[in-house]
Design an enzyme around this catalytic site. Sequence first.
Site, PDB file in Angstrom:
ATOM      1  CE  LYS A 264      -3.807  -2.402   0.466  1.00  0.00           C
ATOM      2  NZ  LYS A 264      -4.575  -2.729  -0.755  1.00  0.00           N
TER       3      LYS A 264
ATOM      4  CG  HIS B 108      -9.762  -7.276  -5.673  1.00  0.00           C
ATOM      5  ND1 HIS B 108     -10.899  -7.211  -4.897  1.00  0.00           N
ATOM      6  CD2 HIS B 108      -8.794  -6.646  -4.972  1.00  0.00           C
ATOM      7  CE1 HIS B 108     -10.622  -6.566  -3.778  1.00  0.00           C
ATOM      8  NE2 HIS B 108      -9.365  -6.213  -3.784  1.00  0.00           N
TER       9      HIS B 108
END
Length: 365
Positions: free
Chosen positions: A165, A296
């Site tokens: 992230k 995903h």
Amino acid sequence: MTSPTITGLTARLLTRPLTRAWGETVREMHVIEVVVSVSDGTSGTGFSWTPTIGPTAVLALLERDVRGFVVGRPAEAATLWPDLWAHLHEAGSGGLTTIAMAGVDLALWDRAATLAGQSVTDLLGRRHESAPVYGSGVNLHYTLDELAAQAERWVAAGYAGAKIKVGKQDLAEDVDRVAAVRDVLGPRRRLMIDANQRWDLPTARRATAALERYDLDWIEEPLRADDTWGYSQLRSSIDVPLALGENCHTIQRFRDLIAAAAVDIVQPNVVRVGGITPYLAIDSLARAHSLSVAPHLLPELSGQLALAAPVETWVEDVEDASFDHLGFLAAPTGATIVDGRFRSGTRPGLGFGFAPDNRLEQDFA
Ligand code: MG
């Protein structure tokens, strides 16, 4: 001979604590088991899923609006899907509606594969014995040391790539974190970054300029997933490929992103788009435009689809967050990740059997 019809649908919410919290507010995960029974005495098990927001709303949609519509209709996923979508459309073309639909769609695929005596991968046409896995970290709240240690675990596990992230308040911190992970991965392993929609266009451009030197395979969701214009602008002004799709819920949405030249790597979530039926259409649409597809999350399901994909496809594995690891399953699905490769067994159906109990949410407080 009349074709078998759906005779019943049951839905059950399961909640489990995350072993590694995904941040301050994400400490548990929710799965809604969906069992569809059919007039020929067969049944199928699927699931809806939403990590944080809306699990009880999905359960309510299934029980109040989906069950009554599907009972009496053909037990065939491709036939049912467009009719059910049209029926639910008033509540939104995608999102909670398609998440609820996935439970039914997956249950019908599970039944079809079980009847055929095949795994879903074999029913679709198995093209690969294994698929590459990348380590994915929900780790923006990790310290630099914790982040580097996670990257070391991915290297030790044999993963050929990793995704972290980004989107710290201070861009210099993102630079330090990406540099540290690149250091651990070395020059050959792939590195991807994910901003989870945190930036606006100027910030995304500035961040890309600061981070691209770390040889990034893609930058994921730098902007709001709805900002097609912004993605189109960004893509024309940077060299790092753009990945998005986990927050896009319909094939029309994917079509519009592709038409706007706004995306390089298409990332549908098989549950959020409404199941395997629309996932396959989105996959074909993307590949017809020479775009790659990287499903995903949900490795135990996405991996089975990757094994039937026409070209090698990444499988995303968030550390300690598989359904099996979190205790959602009564028995393992047969999917394994060994030496950085996903493999799945040949047991008939989808392979998901959910644990019978559900601990109350207050047990986790
Ligand atoms: Mg993401």
